[in-house]
Design an enzyme around this catalytic site. Structure first.
Site, PDB file in Angstrom:
ATOM      1  N   ASP A 178      53.362  64.213  38.177  1.00  0.00           N
ATOM      2  CA  ASP A 178      53.028  63.539  39.446  1.00  0.00           C
ATOM      3  C   ASP A 178      52.903  64.499  40.626  1.00  0.00           C
ATOM      4  O   ASP A 178      52.591  64.078  41.740  1.00  0.00           O
ATOM      5  CB  ASP A 178      54.091  62.450  39.753  1.00  0.00           C
ATOM      6  CG  ASP A 178      55.528  62.998  39.752  1.00  0.00           C
ATOM      7  OD1 ASP A 178      56.437  62.266  39.323  1.00  0.00           O
ATOM      8  OD2 ASP A 178      55.730  64.150  40.163  1.00  0.00           O
TER       9      ASP A 178
ATOM     10  N   HIS B  50      54.402  69.578  31.302  1.00  0.00           N
ATOM     11  CA  HIS B  50      53.468  68.647  30.646  1.00  0.00           C
ATOM     12  C   HIS B  50      52.167  68.507  31.425  1.00  0.00           C
ATOM     13  O   HIS B  50      51.421  67.557  31.217  1.00  0.00           O
ATOM     14  CB  HIS B  50      54.135  67.266  30.481  1.00  0.00           C
ATOM     15  CG  HIS B  50      55.253  67.266  29.490  1.00  0.00           C
ATOM     16  ND1 HIS B  50      56.256  66.319  29.492  1.00  0.00           N
ATOM     17  CD2 HIS B  50      55.550  68.117  28.476  1.00  0.00           C
ATOM     18  CE1 HIS B  50      57.108  66.580  28.501  1.00  0.00           C
ATOM     19  NE2 HIS B  50      56.713  67.670  27.872  1.00  0.00           N
TER      20      HIS B  50
ATOM     21  N   GLY C 106      67.303  62.958  35.529  1.00  0.00           N
ATOM     22  CA  GLY C 106      66.395  61.844  35.233  1.00  0.00           C
ATOM     23  C   GLY C 106      65.558  62.012  33.996  1.00  0.00           C
ATOM     24  O   GLY C 106      64.351  61.746  34.003  1.00  0.00           O
TER      25      GLY C 106
ATOM     26  N   ALA D 210      69.070  59.535  41.407  1.00  0.00           N
ATOM     27  CA  ALA D 210      68.814  60.906  41.861  1.00  0.00           C
ATOM     28  C   ALA D 210      68.584  60.951  43.368  1.00  0.00           C
ATOM     29  O   ALA D 210      69.039  61.879  44.054  1.00  0.00           O
ATOM     30  CB  ALA D 210      67.595  61.461  41.128  1.00  0.00           C
TER      31      ALA D 210
HETATM   32  N1  APR Z   1      67.794  58.434  39.012  1.00  0.00           N
HETATM   33  C1  APR Z   1      68.176  59.174  37.926  1.00  0.00           C
HETATM   34  N2  APR Z   1      67.803  58.888  36.663  1.00  0.00           N
HETATM   35  C2  APR Z   1      67.011  57.813  36.483  1.00  0.00           C
HETATM   36  C3  APR Z   1      66.565  56.992  37.554  1.00  0.00           C
HETATM   37  C4  APR Z   1      67.000  57.345  38.860  1.00  0.00           C
HETATM   38  N3  APR Z   1      66.641  56.633  39.946  1.00  0.00           N
HETATM   39  N4  APR Z   1      65.786  55.995  37.039  1.00  0.00           N
HETATM   40  C5  APR Z   1      65.739  56.193  35.703  1.00  0.00           C
HETATM   41  N5  APR Z   1      66.477  57.263  35.367  1.00  0.00           N
HETATM   42  C6  APR Z   1      66.659  57.854  34.040  1.00  0.00           C
HETATM   43  C7  APR Z   1      66.678  56.884  32.886  1.00  0.00           C
HETATM   44  O1  APR Z   1      68.001  56.410  32.639  1.00  0.00           O
HETATM   45  C8  APR Z   1      66.180  57.766  31.726  1.00  0.00           C
HETATM   46  O2  APR Z   1      67.270  58.435  31.087  1.00  0.00           O
HETATM   47  O3  APR Z   1      65.541  58.700  33.816  1.00  0.00           O
HETATM   48  C9  APR Z   1      65.301  58.814  32.418  1.00  0.00           C
HETATM   49  C10 APR Z   1      63.823  58.615  32.159  1.00  0.00           C
HETATM   50  O4  APR Z   1      63.607  58.813  30.781  1.00  0.00           O
HETATM   51  P1  APR Z   1      62.120  58.693  30.201  1.00  0.00           P
HETATM   52  O5  APR Z   1      61.490  57.468  30.725  1.00  0.00           O
HETATM   53  O6  APR Z   1      62.218  58.898  28.714  1.00  0.00           O
HETATM   54  O7  APR Z   1      61.340  59.915  30.869  1.00  0.00           O
HETATM   55  P2  APR Z   1      61.415  61.434  30.451  1.00  0.00           P
HETATM   56  O8  APR Z   1      62.754  61.804  29.908  1.00  0.00           O
HETATM   57  O9  APR Z   1      60.905  62.219  31.592  1.00  0.00           O
HETATM   58  O10 APR Z   1      60.331  61.515  29.258  1.00  0.00           O
HETATM   59  C11 APR Z   1      60.008  62.799  28.775  1.00  0.00           C
HETATM   60  O11 APR Z   1      58.263  61.834  27.433  1.00  0.00           O
HETATM   61  O12 APR Z   1      56.771  60.151  27.518  1.00  0.00           O
HETATM   62  C12 APR Z   1      56.873  61.513  27.544  1.00  0.00           C
HETATM   63  O13 APR Z   1      55.547  63.160  28.534  1.00  0.00           O
HETATM   64  C13 APR Z   1      56.365  62.073  28.833  1.00  0.00           C
HETATM   65  O14 APR Z   1      57.346  63.713  30.285  1.00  0.00           O
HETATM   66  C14 APR Z   1      57.616  62.540  29.540  1.00  0.00           C
HETATM   67  C15 APR Z   1      58.560  62.825  28.395  1.00  0.00           C
END
Ligand code: APR
Length: 245
Positions: A100, A115, A183, A228
């Site tokens: 983003d 990514h 996150g 966060a």
């Molecule tokens: N503050 C902190 N953590 C948060 C918040 C917040 N406001 N809102 C959600 N979370 C946490 C959730 O509990 C979860 O553990 O953020 C995490 C998001 O996890 P995912 O949705 O799996 O995202 P991410 O870990 O970035 O995914 C990794 O997977 O789908 C692919 O390429 C995509 O970069 C992505 C990768």
């Protein structure tokens, strides 16, 4: 929080790894939470390189929606807190899984986009790149001058992490003595290997998440439960010793 502030304040070289959770308070859904992107667009149909080649127009339905969302969001206090820490010399860089560009927009300079980023599109056939454009949305997948279909300039499942970001992330992960992990659900490799690499080099792992992740209780030394956008400004204030801007 006190232990985290002390560890970060005393760090020789701190690095942050961020996932979709850091951008949720900017209005971007994460992927795997209950109302995450994957709940509406199964990744095997919208986010793999095979799905792109099988049906580019279908895949672009999700990417155009995400591009529209990204065009209207702003960094949140979590992004700004990391930029403040970097500016004050307390953070060497950010490795983000996010596409983003919000770390850049918040003022972070040393950002490794593991990514890629969704504000550009690239032709897999000839390598041409151009800015993401929503004007073609009604016509489906954008086409390249060479005739090929263009894809978002992001790493889809089934693609490799480009050598540059991979090497830069490894260099940061293996040279830090404190790593902030913010996150991320720790589900996707090789990004999820970075905290383990840091830990193998003796780093203290400080995790911020609204709920435990696959790291919590395993590689995490200090778990800061919460949003966060609320936790990182307090952490930055504690380290920098001054009121939130
Ligand atoms: N503050 C902190 N953590 C948060 C918040 C917040 N406001 N809102 C959600 N979370 C946490 C959730 O509990 C979860 O553990 O953020 C995490 C998001 O996890 P995912 O949705 O799996 O995202 P991410 O870990 O970035 O995914 C990794 O997977 O789908 C692919 O390429 C995509 O970069 C992505 C990768």
């Amino acid at each position: 929080m006190e232990r985290a502030i002390r560890a970060l304040a005393e760090a020789r070289r701190a690095v942050a790894v961020t996932g979709a959770g850091i951008s949720v308070e900017s209005g971007i859904p994460d992927f795997r939470s209950a109302d995450g992107l994957w709940s509406r667009y199964p990744p095997d149909q919208f986010a793999t390189i095979d799905a792109f080649y099988d049906d580019p127009d279908r895949v672009w339905v999700m990417w155009y929606e995400l591009a529209e969302t990204l065009g209207s969001v702003q960094p949140n206090p979590a992004h700004y807190a990391l930029a403040r820490l970097e500016k004050a010399g307390r953070l060497a860089g950010v490795i983000t899984q996010n596409i983003d560009a919000l770390h850049h927009r918040a003022g972070s300079v040393n950002v490794v986009e593991f990514h890629g980023r969704a504000d550009a599109i690239v032709c897999p056939a000839c390598g041409r790149r151009r800015a993401m454009e929503l004007s073609h949305r009604a016509h489906g997948a954008p086409r390249c001058e060479c005739g090929g279909y263009m894809k978002p300039d992001v790493v889809l499942f089934g693609e490799i992490i480009p050598p540059g970001p991979l090497a830069a992330a490894h260099a940061l992960a293996t040279s830090c003595d404190v790593m902030l992990v913010i996150g991320t659900s720790a589900q996707v490799y090789p990004a999820a290997s970075l905290p383990w690499m840091a830990r193998e080099n003796g780093a203290t792992i400080i995790e911020c998440n609204t709920q435990p992740s696959a790291f919590t209780g395993n590689v995490t030394d200090i778990f800061l439960r919460g949003k966060a956008g609320e936790i990182l400004p307090v952490l930055a204030d504690g380290v920098l010793g001054r009121a939130e801007i």
